[in-house]
Design a protein around this motif. Structure first.
Motif, short mmCIF file in Angstrom:
data_model
loop_
_atom_site.label_atom_id
_atom_site.label_comp_id
_atom_site.label_asym_id
_atom_site.label_seq_id
_atom_site.Cartn_x
_atom_site.Cartn_y
_atom_site.Cartn_z
N ASP A 252 0.95 -1.17 -0.13
CA ASP A 252 0.05 0.09 -0.13
C ASP A 252 0.83 1.22 0.03
N ARG A 253 0.88 2.11 -1.19
CA ARG A 253 2.01 3.14 -1.38
C ARG A 253 1.28 4.31 -0.41
N SER A 254 0.29 4.12 -0.20
CA SER A 254 -0.28 5.41 0.93
C SER A 254 0.03 5.34 2.41
N LEU A 255 0.76 4.21 2.56
CA LEU A 255 1.30 3.91 3.84
C LEU A 255 2.92 4.07 3.78
N PRO A 256 3.50 4.63 4.70
CA PRO A 256 4.97 4.84 4.90
C PRO A 256 5.70 3.38 5.00
N VAL A 257 6.77 3.32 4.84
CA VAL A 257 7.50 1.83 5.10
C VAL A 257 8.56 2.48 5.92
N GLU A 258 9.46 1.27 6.58
CA GLU A 258 10.53 1.71 7.28
C GLU A 258 11.76 2.12 6.73
N GLU A 259 12.45 2.87 7.37
CA GLU A 259 13.63 3.47 6.60
C GLU A 259 14.45 2.30 6.10
N GLY A 260 14.95 2.13 4.86
CA GLY A 260 15.77 1.25 4.24
C GLY A 260 14.87 0.09 3.55
N HIS A 261 13.62 0.14 3.67
CA HIS A 261 12.63 -0.80 3.02
C HIS A 261 12.05 0.06 1.78
N VAL A 262 11.22 -0.64 1.06
CA VAL A 262 10.60 -0.42 -0.16
C VAL A 262 9.23 -0.93 -0.03
N HIS A 263 8.19 -0.30 -0.70
CA HIS A 263 6.79 -0.97 -1.04
C HIS A 263 7.02 -2.15 -1.88
N ALA A 264 6.29 -3.34 -1.62
CA ALA A 264 6.54 -4.42 -2.11
C ALA A 264 5.22 -5.30 -2.17
N SER A 265 4.92 -6.01 -3.25
CA SER A 265 3.98 -6.90 -2.89
C SER A 265 4.36 -8.27 -2.75
N HIS A 266 3.73 -9.12 -2.00
CA HIS A 266 4.00 -10.33 -1.65
C HIS A 266 3.23 -11.39 -2.16
#
Length: 194
Positions: free
Chosen positions: A59-73
């Motif tokens: 969900d690109r509307s949610l932030p991810v932790e530093e060092g991580h990227v958005h990803a689909s699993h």
């Protein structure tokens, strides 16, 4: 029938059985275990929480932790049996550009050498253009012949082999047409893994 599904808490027992096939401390590419301590996942509550984290990472509307990227699993399953995992990172950061790439995957040891990784990679390549990707980077360890074959059979073109902070990596690019098919003339015909 083999299929890709969103992670689900309903496969907790099968996932635990698969996890126990791996050597202690083994890295499972594409599984999203970096988000959690997998020792805690024996609890149904912790497992459900982790599954929700995997879902939210796309969900690109949610932030991810530093060092991580958005990803689909996705999980590779046959009925109620967990066979492996694959993820598609929506974009690359510096670490992923160097050693990780856009796609990571792993197959549980008892399900290897059945064409599952090749099939799953082909399926995920079909989904990449929806994220605006016209090419994807995949990497594997220099000595991982099976993964190199999986990438090459899906149209991977070797860019280079380089030493990194986590070992020697082979780096491949797969150029995609608008439908997610490899534009490489070397790409083999994809087959059904079921």
């Amino acid at each position: 029938m083999t299929e890709l599904i969103a992670p689900t808490e309903q496969l907790h027992s099968s996932w635990l059985t698969a996890r126990d096939e791996w050597p202690p401390g083994a890295h499972q590419d594409g599984a999203g275990l970096r988000l959690v301590d997998d020792e805690d996942l024996t609890s149904p509550e912790a497992f459900a929480s982790w599954v929700e984290q995997l879902r939210q990472q796309s969900d690109r509307s949610l932030p991810v932790e530093e060092g991580h990227v958005h990803a689909s699993h996705w999980w590779i399953v046959d009925g109620q049996t967990y066979l492996g995992a694959i993820d598609l990172r929506h974009y690359l950061n510096a670490v992923l550009l160097e050693v990780g790439g856009h796609i990571g995957y792993s197959i549980r040891p008892s399900a290897r050498r059945q064409g599952l990784a090749t099939w799953a990679l082909g399926e995920v390549l079909l989904r990449a253009p929806a994220l605006g990707l016209d090419r994807v980077l995949l990497t594997c360890d220099e000595g991982n012949v099976g993964s190199a074959r999986t990438i090459e059979s899906n149209g991977g073109v070797l860019e280079d082999v380089r030493s990194t902070g986590i070992g020697v990596k082979r780096r491949y690019w797969i150029a995609l047409d608008g439908a997610g098919h490899s534009r490489s003339p070397m790409a083999a015909t994809r087959t059904d893994a079921s």
